[in-house]
Motif scaffolding. Structure first.
Motif, PDB file in Angstrom:
ATOM      1  N   GLU A   1       0.829  -1.210   0.000  1.00 19.06           N
ATOM      2  CA  GLU A   1       0.000   0.000   0.000  1.00 19.06           C
ATOM      3  C   GLU A   1       0.863   1.260   0.000  1.00 19.06           C
ATOM      4  OE1 GLU A   1      -4.036  -1.257   2.433  1.00 19.06           O
ATOM      5  OE2 GLU A   1      -2.222  -0.839   3.575  1.00 19.06           O
ATOM      6  N   ILE A   2       1.928   1.235   0.780  1.00 14.47           N
ATOM      7  CA  ILE A   2       2.806   2.406   0.890  1.00 14.47           C
ATOM      8  C   ILE A   2       3.494   2.693  -0.436  1.00 14.47           C
ATOM      9  CG2 ILE A   2       4.894   3.304   1.987  1.00 14.47           C
ATOM     10  CD1 ILE A   2       4.066   1.741   4.513  1.00 14.47           C
ATOM     11  N   ILE A   3       4.064   1.649  -1.048  1.00 17.55           N
ATOM     12  CA  ILE A   3       4.769   1.827  -2.317  1.00 17.55           C
ATOM     13  C   ILE A   3       3.801   2.288  -3.394  1.00 17.55           C
ATOM     14  CG2 ILE A   3       6.064   0.640  -4.138  1.00 17.55           C
ATOM     15  CD1 ILE A   3       7.180  -1.212  -1.962  1.00 17.55           C
ATOM     16  N   PHE A   4       2.605   1.690  -3.414  1.00 18.81           N
ATOM     17  CA  PHE A   4       1.610   2.112  -4.395  1.00 18.81           C
ATOM     18  C   PHE A   4       1.227   3.574  -4.181  1.00 18.81           C
ATOM     19  CE2 PHE A   4      -2.842   2.994  -5.353  1.00 18.81           C
ATOM     20  CZ  PHE A   4      -2.868   2.737  -6.713  1.00 18.81           C
ATOM     21  N   GLY A   5       1.015   3.953  -2.928  1.00 20.35           N
ATOM     22  CA  GLY A   5       0.653   5.342  -2.640  1.00 20.35           C
ATOM     23  C   GLY A   5       1.722   6.317  -3.094  1.00 20.35           C
ATOM     24  N   GLN A   6       2.979   5.972  -2.833  1.00 18.91           N
ATOM     25  CA  GLN A   6       4.090   6.823  -3.267  1.00 18.91           C
ATOM     26  C   GLN A   6       4.110   6.948  -4.786  1.00 18.91           C
ATOM     27  OE1 GLN A   6       7.316   4.599  -1.577  1.00 18.91           O
ATOM     28  NE2 GLN A   6       7.272   5.689   0.382  1.00 18.91           N
ATOM     29  N   PHE A   7       3.853   5.829  -5.453  1.00 20.40           N
ATOM     30  CA  PHE A   7       3.853   5.841  -6.912  1.00 20.40           C
ATOM     31  C   PHE A   7       2.709   6.682  -7.456  1.00 20.40           C
ATOM     32  CE2 PHE A   7       1.825   3.843 -10.652  1.00 20.40           C
ATOM     33  CZ  PHE A   7       2.761   4.219 -11.611  1.00 20.40           C
ATOM     34  N   ARG A   8       1.506   6.464  -6.951  1.00 24.44           N
ATOM     35  CA  ARG A   8       0.354   7.138  -7.545  1.00 24.44           C
ATOM     36  C   ARG A   8       0.421   8.654  -7.358  1.00 24.44           C
ATOM     37  NH1 ARG A   8      -5.867   5.318  -6.579  1.00 24.44           N
ATOM     38  NH2 ARG A   8      -5.359   5.828  -4.429  1.00 24.44           N
ATOM     39  N   VAL A   9       0.863   9.128  -6.209  1.00 25.21           N
ATOM     40  CA  VAL A   9       0.910  10.587  -6.021  1.00 25.21           C
ATOM     41  C   VAL A   9       1.972  11.233  -6.897  1.00 25.21           C
ATOM     42  CG1 VAL A   9      -0.005  10.490  -3.677  1.00 25.21           C
ATOM     43  CG2 VAL A   9       2.481  10.471  -4.024  1.00 25.21           C
ATOM     44  N   SER A  10       2.891  10.427  -7.437  1.00 25.06           N
ATOM     45  CA  SER A  10       3.928  10.978  -8.316  1.00 25.06           C
ATOM     46  C   SER A  10       3.431  11.176  -9.741  1.00 25.06           C
ATOM     47  CB  SER A  10       5.150  10.051  -8.335  1.00 25.06           C
ATOM     48  OG  SER A  10       4.883   8.862  -9.066  1.00 25.06           O
ATOM     49  N   LEU A  11       2.250  10.649 -10.047  1.00 25.98           N
ATOM     50  CA  LEU A  11       1.712  10.738 -11.398  1.00 25.98           C
ATOM     51  C   LEU A  11       1.083  12.099 -11.655  1.00 25.98           C
ATOM     52  CD1 LEU A  11      -0.066   7.250 -11.598  1.00 25.98           C
ATOM     53  CD2 LEU A  11       2.181   7.855 -12.521  1.00 25.98           C
ATOM     54  N   GLU A  12       1.083  12.501 -12.911  1.00 27.25           N
ATOM     55  CA  GLU A  12       0.432  13.762 -13.271  1.00 27.25           C
ATOM     56  C   GLU A  12      -1.072  13.681 -13.056  1.00 27.25           C
ATOM     57  OE1 GLU A  12       1.360  15.104 -17.175  1.00 27.25           O
ATOM     58  OE2 GLU A  12       3.536  15.116 -16.854  1.00 27.25           O
TER      59      GLU A  12
ATOM     60  N   MET B   1      -6.137   4.588   3.885  1.00 21.52           N
ATOM     61  CA  MET B   1      -6.055   5.889   3.227  1.00 21.52           C
ATOM     62  C   MET B   1      -4.695   6.532   3.467  1.00 21.52           C
ATOM     63  SD  MET B   1      -9.864   7.130   4.388  1.00 21.52           S
ATOM     64  CE  MET B   1      -9.534   8.869   4.089  1.00 21.52           C
ATOM     65  N   GLU B   2      -4.211   6.437   4.698  1.00 20.77           N
ATOM     66  CA  GLU B   2      -2.921   7.055   5.036  1.00 20.77           C
ATOM     67  C   GLU B   2      -1.785   6.379   4.290  1.00 20.77           C
ATOM     68  OE1 GLU B   2      -0.034   7.738   8.951  1.00 20.77           O
ATOM     69  OE2 GLU B   2      -2.093   7.030   9.211  1.00 20.77           O
ATOM     70  N   ARG B   3      -1.794   5.046   4.293  1.00 20.82           N
ATOM     71  CA  ARG B   3      -0.718   4.312   3.636  1.00 20.82           C
ATOM     72  C   ARG B   3      -0.739   4.517   2.120  1.00 20.82           C
ATOM     73  NH1 ARG B   3       1.645  -0.205   6.333  1.00 20.82           N
ATOM     74  NH2 ARG B   3       1.397  -1.526   4.484  1.00 20.82           N
ATOM     75  N   MET B   4      -1.930   4.656   1.565  1.00 22.44           N
ATOM     76  CA  MET B   4      -2.059   4.819   0.115  1.00 22.44           C
ATOM     77  C   MET B   4      -2.077   6.287  -0.319  1.00 22.44           C
ATOM     78  SD  MET B   4      -4.883   1.792  -0.490  1.00 22.44           S
ATOM     79  CE  MET B   4      -4.875   1.840  -2.280  1.00 22.44           C
ATOM     80  N   ARG B   5      -1.948   7.185   0.658  1.00 23.09           N
ATOM     81  CA  ARG B   5      -1.900   8.632   0.397  1.00 23.09           C
ATOM     82  C   ARG B   5      -3.107   9.104  -0.417  1.00 23.09           C
ATOM     83  NH1 ARG B   5       4.300  10.578  -0.865  1.00 23.09           N
ATOM     84  NH2 ARG B   5       5.353   9.450   0.824  1.00 23.09           N
ATOM     85  N   THR B   6      -4.265   8.768   0.050  1.00 27.20           N
ATOM     86  CA  THR B   6      -5.477   9.110  -0.681  1.00 27.20           C
ATOM     87  C   THR B   6      -6.556   9.600   0.278  1.00 27.20           C
ATOM     88  OG1 THR B   6      -7.112   8.257  -2.244  1.00 27.20           O
ATOM     89  CG2 THR B   6      -6.374   6.744  -0.534  1.00 27.20           C
ATOM     90  N   GLU B   7      -7.475  10.368  -0.236  1.00 26.44           N
ATOM     91  CA  GLU B   7      -8.559  10.893   0.583  1.00 26.44           C
ATOM     92  C   GLU B   7      -9.732   9.925   0.665  1.00 26.44           C
ATOM     93  OE1 GLU B   7      -9.607  14.725  -0.907  1.00 26.44           O
ATOM     94  OE2 GLU B   7      -7.703  15.648  -0.282  1.00 26.44           O
TER      95      GLU B   7
END
Length: 344
Positions: free
Chosen positions: A70-81, A113-119
């Motif tokens: 979840e953490i790695i995915f969250g880091q990846f997704r927030v890096s996307l445009e 939500m926290e681990r995936m950096r999403t609302e």
């Protein structure tokens, strides 16, 4: 009904899952849960995620207990445009007796939500270990409330059998969009009671185990039955080898299946894995096949796209069905139980 996206070299089949239009091939991240599948630096894992997305594999499946997935995915997704272009499905799995309160359920969701950096969680898939404890109904009631508050976009199940899936769908009309269960040419349990429940309530299956840990591939054709204790097999392969030779049939019958899948693939310019995946996707109750990937180690993102080009004929399916008919596949619900029973 599948639709197509012409933005990529291959036509991408999609389906509707709640508010999301998602591809019919998902990337499974369970192999990040243990070093037993191999390891790679986080930077390489994120690069592999990027390659998947660039090829149109824009849905990822993970869970609360898949290590740092979840953490790695969250880091990846927030890096996307455009982070919203990628869908993240995760799970809340209750493996032991738990006092079900709104606070407990909300804490579990907010941790996702926290681990995936999403609302909000795109798809929250719920697993409950002990059917004798009816707390799963209360837990789903709280998940429903959290969905209404905007913390969850869609709610699915994970490894629930047909009886409980129907109970839940009847109790929460229209809420459950999916159930994640095993389904392959080897494990056909969903084609019995589960098929009817899904059709009745409009639930789509997200299937795993479709390639039996990688056994449904050319490399195993003509190979002797592997020793599960040799150290050469990963955890998934040890599980599916046991399933193949003890519950389903024999290694010899499995070899017959591989040859049939290979011959069909040769006619269509496809791999054994492509044929096995297409066979599962051709069932109307299936929304997507989740293909596990050792991101940063080995991956088959490009080859998997061939599934979208592959159209099995009635003759192809008849050949596969002839091998299945020689197996114990139709009796698995009786011998090992309905979907998910092997984990209880």
């Amino acid at each position: 009904m599948a639709t197509y996206d012409d933005q990529h070299e291959h036509k991408h089949e999609t389906f509707q899952l709640g508010e999301f239009t998602v591809p019919r091939l998902w990337t499974g991240l369970w192999q990040l849960s243990s070093n037993a599948w191999g390891t790679a630096p986080v930077s390489k894992v994120r690069q592999a995620m990027r390659r998947h997305v660039d090829l149109g594999h824009t849905a990822f499946d993970m869970a609360d207990h898949y290590g740092s997935a979840e953490i790695i995915f969250g880091q990846f997704r927030v890096s996307l445009e455009t982070p919203a272009s990628v869908v993240g499905a995760t799970k809340w799995c209750v493996f032991k007796s738990t006092e079900v309160t709104l606070e407990v359920v909300e804490e579990a969701v907010r941790q996702r939500m926290e681990r995936m950096r999403t609302e909000r969680v795109d798809l929250l898939q719920f697993h409950w270990q002990d059917y004798a404890d009816k707390g799963y109904i209360q837990a789903l009631e709280y998940l429903s409330q959290l969905k209404a508050r905007g913390l969850i976009a869609a709610i699915g199940l994970c490894n629930f059998d047909a009886v409980r899936t129907e109970e839940i769908c009847a109790h929460f009309p229209g809420m459950i969009v999916s159930n994640q269960v095993p389904f392959s040419v080897i494990d056909i349990r969903v084609l019995y009671a589960m098929k009817d429940v899904c059709s009745k309530y409009g639930v789509k299956l997200l299937t795993y185990g479709t390639l039996c840990g990688g056994f449904l591939a050319e490399r195993w054709i003509g190979e002797p039955e592997p020793d599960p204790y040799s150290g050469s097999l990963n955890p998934s392969q040890r599980k599916y080898l046991d399933f193949i030779v003890k519950a389903w049939g024999s290694w010899e019958l499995f070899q017959d299946l591989l040859v049939v899948l290979h011959d069909i693939g040769q006619l269509h310019g496809a791999s054994v894995s492509n044929v096995a995946t297409r066979w599962v996707l051709d069932h109307p109750i299936v929304g997507a096949v989740i293909v596990g990937a050792r991101l940063g180690c080995t991956e088959h993102a490009a080859d998997n796209l061939n599934v979208y080009k592959l159209a099995l004929t009635a003759a192809d399916r008849a050949q596969i069905d002839q091998v299945i008919a020689r197996s114990a596949g139709s009796r698995l619900n009786e011998t090992i139980g309905d979907c998910g029973s092997e984990y209880r």
